[in-house]
Write a protein that holds these residues in place. Structure first.
Motif, PDB file in Angstrom:
ATOM      1  N   SER A  35      -5.481  -7.109  -8.684  1.00  0.00           N
ATOM      2  CA  SER A  35      -5.666  -8.539  -8.452  1.00  0.00           C
ATOM      3  C   SER A  35      -6.314  -8.777  -7.097  1.00  0.00           C
ATOM      4  O   SER A  35      -6.079  -8.048  -6.138  1.00  0.00           O
ATOM      5  N   GLU A  36      -7.148  -9.809  -7.014  1.00  0.00           N
ATOM      6  CA  GLU A  36      -7.735 -10.186  -5.738  1.00  0.00           C
ATOM      7  C   GLU A  36      -6.798 -11.097  -4.950  1.00  0.00           C
ATOM      8  O   GLU A  36      -7.029 -11.348  -3.767  1.00  0.00           O
ATOM      9  N   ASP A  37      -5.765 -11.615  -5.593  1.00  0.00           N
ATOM     10  CA  ASP A  37      -4.829 -12.503  -4.929  1.00  0.00           C
ATOM     11  C   ASP A  37      -3.787 -11.691  -4.156  1.00  0.00           C
ATOM     12  O   ASP A  37      -3.289 -10.671  -4.638  1.00  0.00           O
ATOM     13  N   VAL A  38      -3.477 -12.150  -2.971  1.00  0.00           N
ATOM     14  CA  VAL A  38      -2.402 -11.535  -2.192  1.00  0.00           C
ATOM     15  C   VAL A  38      -1.083 -12.159  -2.632  1.00  0.00           C
ATOM     16  O   VAL A  38      -0.926 -13.373  -2.614  1.00  0.00           O
ATOM     17  N   LEU A  39      -0.148 -11.312  -3.040  1.00  0.00           N
ATOM     18  CA  LEU A  39       1.136 -11.780  -3.543  1.00  0.00           C
ATOM     19  C   LEU A  39       2.222 -11.642  -2.477  1.00  0.00           C
ATOM     20  O   LEU A  39       2.199 -10.713  -1.664  1.00  0.00           O
ATOM     21  N   GLU A  40       3.161 -12.563  -2.529  1.00  0.00           N
ATOM     22  CA  GLU A  40       4.385 -12.461  -1.736  1.00  0.00           C
ATOM     23  C   GLU A  40       5.428 -11.806  -2.639  1.00  0.00           C
ATOM     24  O   GLU A  40       5.862 -12.381  -3.634  1.00  0.00           O
ATOM     25  N   ILE A  41       5.816 -10.566  -2.305  1.00  0.00           N
ATOM     26  CA  ILE A  41       6.690  -9.777  -3.173  1.00  0.00           C
ATOM     27  C   ILE A  41       8.005  -9.473  -2.457  1.00  0.00           C
ATOM     28  O   ILE A  41       8.017  -8.923  -1.360  1.00  0.00           O
ATOM     29  N   LEU A  42       9.095  -9.840  -3.099  1.00  0.00           N
ATOM     30  CA  LEU A  42      10.440  -9.572  -2.590  1.00  0.00           C
ATOM     31  C   LEU A  42      11.009  -8.389  -3.357  1.00  0.00           C
ATOM     32  O   LEU A  42      11.016  -8.389  -4.587  1.00  0.00           O
ATOM     33  N   VAL A  43      11.468  -7.361  -2.644  1.00  0.00           N
ATOM     34  CA  VAL A  43      11.961  -6.141  -3.296  1.00  0.00           C
ATOM     35  C   VAL A  43      13.420  -5.906  -2.936  1.00  0.00           C
ATOM     36  O   VAL A  43      13.746  -5.625  -1.772  1.00  0.00           O
ATOM     37  N   TYR A  44      14.298  -6.016  -3.927  1.00  0.00           N
ATOM     38  CA  TYR A  44      15.702  -5.638  -3.760  1.00  0.00           C
ATOM     39  C   TYR A  44      15.853  -4.159  -4.111  1.00  0.00           C
ATOM     40  O   TYR A  44      15.343  -3.695  -5.133  1.00  0.00           O
ATOM     41  N   GLY A  45      16.575  -3.436  -3.247  1.00  0.00           N
ATOM     42  CA  GLY A  45      16.699  -1.993  -3.436  1.00  0.00           C
ATOM     43  C   GLY A  45      15.527  -1.260  -2.804  1.00  0.00           C
ATOM     44  O   GLY A  45      15.152  -0.180  -3.250  1.00  0.00           O
ATOM     45  N   VAL A  55       7.464  -0.592  -2.654  1.00  0.00           N
ATOM     46  CA  VAL A  55       7.038  -1.184  -1.387  1.00  0.00           C
ATOM     47  C   VAL A  55       5.718  -0.559  -0.926  1.00  0.00           C
ATOM     48  O   VAL A  55       4.778  -1.266  -0.538  1.00  0.00           O
ATOM     49  N   SER A  56       5.628   0.757  -0.965  1.00  0.00           N
ATOM     50  CA  SER A  56       4.416   1.452  -0.520  1.00  0.00           C
ATOM     51  C   SER A  56       3.199   1.046  -1.339  1.00  0.00           C
ATOM     52  O   SER A  56       2.116   0.798  -0.792  1.00  0.00           O
ATOM     53  N   GLU A  57       3.369   0.991  -2.658  1.00  0.00           N
ATOM     54  CA  GLU A  57       2.252   0.639  -3.545  1.00  0.00           C
ATOM     55  C   GLU A  57       1.781  -0.782  -3.283  1.00  0.00           C
ATOM     56  O   GLU A  57       0.570  -1.054  -3.219  1.00  0.00           O
ATOM     57  N   ALA A  58       2.723  -1.708  -3.123  1.00  0.00           N
ATOM     58  CA  ALA A  58       2.360  -3.100  -2.863  1.00  0.00           C
ATOM     59  C   ALA A  58       1.642  -3.245  -1.522  1.00  0.00           C
ATOM     60  O   ALA A  58       0.639  -3.968  -1.412  1.00  0.00           O
ATOM     61  N   ILE A  75      15.176   1.642   5.500  1.00  0.00           N
ATOM     62  CA  ILE A  75      13.825   1.410   4.984  1.00  0.00           C
ATOM     63  C   ILE A  75      12.825   2.024   5.955  1.00  0.00           C
ATOM     64  O   ILE A  75      12.701   1.597   7.103  1.00  0.00           O
ATOM     65  N   LYS A  76      12.116   3.027   5.500  1.00  0.00           N
ATOM     66  CA  LYS A  76      11.206   3.781   6.369  1.00  0.00           C
ATOM     67  C   LYS A  76       9.752   3.345   6.225  1.00  0.00           C
ATOM     68  O   LYS A  76       8.897   3.818   6.984  1.00  0.00           O
ATOM     69  N   ASN A  77       9.444   2.493   5.264  1.00  0.00           N
ATOM     70  CA  ASN A  77       8.066   2.030   5.089  1.00  0.00           C
ATOM     71  C   ASN A  77       7.602   1.275   6.332  1.00  0.00           C
ATOM     72  O   ASN A  77       8.403   0.642   7.024  1.00  0.00           O
ATOM     73  N   GLN A  78       6.296   1.308   6.569  1.00  0.00           N
ATOM     74  CA  GLN A  78       5.718   0.579   7.681  1.00  0.00           C
ATOM     75  C   GLN A  78       4.433  -0.095   7.223  1.00  0.00           C
ATOM     76  O   GLN A  78       3.743   0.388   6.341  1.00  0.00           O
ATOM     77  N   GLY A  79       4.114  -1.224   7.824  1.00  0.00           N
ATOM     78  CA  GLY A  79       2.880  -1.913   7.479  1.00  0.00           C
ATOM     79  C   GLY A  79       2.821  -3.279   8.133  1.00  0.00           C
ATOM     80  O   GLY A  79       3.859  -3.893   8.411  1.00  0.00           O
ATOM     81  N   LYS A  80       1.604  -3.762   8.371  1.00  0.00           N
ATOM     82  CA  LYS A  80       1.434  -5.062   9.030  1.00  0.00           C
ATOM     83  C   LYS A  80       1.919  -6.212   8.161  1.00  0.00           C
ATOM     84  O   LYS A  80       2.255  -7.279   8.677  1.00  0.00           O
ATOM     85  N   THR A  81       1.911  -6.005   6.846  1.00  0.00           N
ATOM     86  CA  THR A  81       2.326  -7.085   5.940  1.00  0.00           C
ATOM     87  C   THR A  81       3.728  -6.842   5.385  1.00  0.00           C
ATOM     88  O   THR A  81       4.085  -7.384   4.341  1.00  0.00           O
ATOM     89  N   LEU A  82       4.509  -6.026   6.091  1.00  0.00           N
ATOM     90  CA  LEU A  82       5.876  -5.725   5.666  1.00  0.00           C
ATOM     91  C   LEU A  82       6.882  -6.458   6.534  1.00  0.00           C
ATOM     92  O   LEU A  82       6.802  -6.425   7.761  1.00  0.00           O
ATOM     93  N   ASN A  83       7.842  -7.092   5.889  1.00  0.00           N
ATOM     94  CA  ASN A  83       8.956  -7.747   6.574  1.00  0.00           C
ATOM     95  C   ASN A  83      10.248  -7.135   6.049  1.00  0.00           C
ATOM     96  O   ASN A  83      10.557  -7.250   4.867  1.00  0.00           O
ATOM     97  N   VAL A  84      10.971  -6.449   6.911  1.00  0.00           N
ATOM     98  CA  VAL A  84      12.223  -5.798   6.531  1.00  0.00           C
ATOM     99  C   VAL A  84      13.382  -6.714   6.899  1.00  0.00           C
ATOM    100  O   VAL A  84      13.495  -7.142   8.054  1.00  0.00           O
ATOM    101  N   VAL A  85      14.236  -7.017   5.927  1.00  0.00           N
ATOM    102  CA  VAL A  85      15.344  -7.936   6.178  1.00  0.00           C
ATOM    103  C   VAL A  85      16.653  -7.361   5.643  1.00  0.00           C
ATOM    104  O   VAL A  85      16.655  -6.553   4.711  1.00  0.00           O
TER     105      VAL A  85
END
Length: 259
Positions: A35-45, A55-58, A75-85
């Motif tokens: 998709s060309e659209d940027v999605l806001e994705i919430l991931v539980y687990g 998370v990595s794929e998104a 949570i070990k993932n890193q990225g500018k568009t990642l928010n860890v809560v």
């Protein structure tokens, strides 16, 4: 000039014969169509074995991800568009707050709440009910729900679930409850027609293999290849899940993923 040989053609024919010989009861995905659209994705687990690949794929595709865990330091993932809560899918207020502004919510959770001895006591069912309840609250357009289901809910033959073939003596009670809960979770979602959900089911076995971007999409039956293997890598399962998030191809359906 030397004439080109016929070897590439012979190899292509052999490959075609191999593919035709392999059992195939689903459809091959088309990798690389995003998709060309940027999605806001919430991931539980998000700190789990599947969640971290999701998370990595998104993130790799440029989506904005909110990764939720009761222990966010895991949570070990890193990225500018990642928010860890920090969050808990069993906390209704937390769920309602985190869902605000999301396009997609991914549920990939495990565990049994307290000393429960019934599938209804699992994190899967209680958390799913909290998500559905929150999604039903008035909003302009709520996020769609992608639920990571269990292979026990797949049929090994018409009317016979894989869960019914698993020897109970071979698994701990908590896992038995989770398997039963995933079967009930599918029945629960199939009763819901007022939110956009997809139940995404893995095959019998996950592998730690690399991301290839290839997988098959099926329905209620267990996928097996020509050698009787039912498997997919966690990385490619995550590809399938984010493909579904982008395409919205299977609303209010169960799909199964395998090679």
């Amino acid at each position: 000039m030397k004439k080109p040989g016929r070897r590439p053609l012979a190899i292509a024919r052999l490959l075609a014969l191999f593919l035709l010989a392999a059992p195939f009861n689903g459809s091959w995905a088309e990798p690389g169509v995003h998709s060309e659209d940027v999605l806001e994705i919430l991931v539980y687990g998000a700190s789990g074995k599947i969640g971290r690949h999701v998370v990595s794929e998104a993130l790799q595709r440029g989506h904005r991800v909110t990764a939720v865990s009761r222990n966010p330091e895991n949570i070990k993932n890193q990225g500018k568009t990642l928010n860890v809560v920090r969050g808990d899918i069993l906390d209704t207020d937390s769920v309602r707050r985190l869902l605000a502004g999301m396009d997609v919510v991914v549920v990939s959770v495990r565990g049994v709440a307290g000393e429960g001895k019934d599938p209804s006591d699992t994190v899967v069912l209680q958390g799913l009910e909290n998500i559905v309840s929150a999604l039903r609250e008035p909003s302009p357009e709520g996020p769609r729900l992608l639920h990571v289901g269990g292979s026990g809910s797949l049929e090994v033959k018409p009317g016979v679930l894989f869960a019914d073939r698993i020897p109970r003596i071979a698994i701990p009670k908590s896992l038995e409850l989770e398997i039963a809960a995933q079967v009930e979770a599918l029945d629960y979602l199939r009763s819901i027609d007022d939110i956009d959900w997809t139940y995404i089911t893995p095959p019998k076995n996950f592998t730690n293999g690399e991301r290839t971007g290839e997988y098959r999409i099926g329905g209620d039956q267990v996928f097996e290849d020509r050698y009787g293997r039912s498997r997919v890598s966690r990385a490619d399962f995550a590809v399938a899940l984010i493909d579904e998030a982008e395409s919205r191809a299977h609303p209010r359906q169960r799909i199964s993923i395998a090679y």
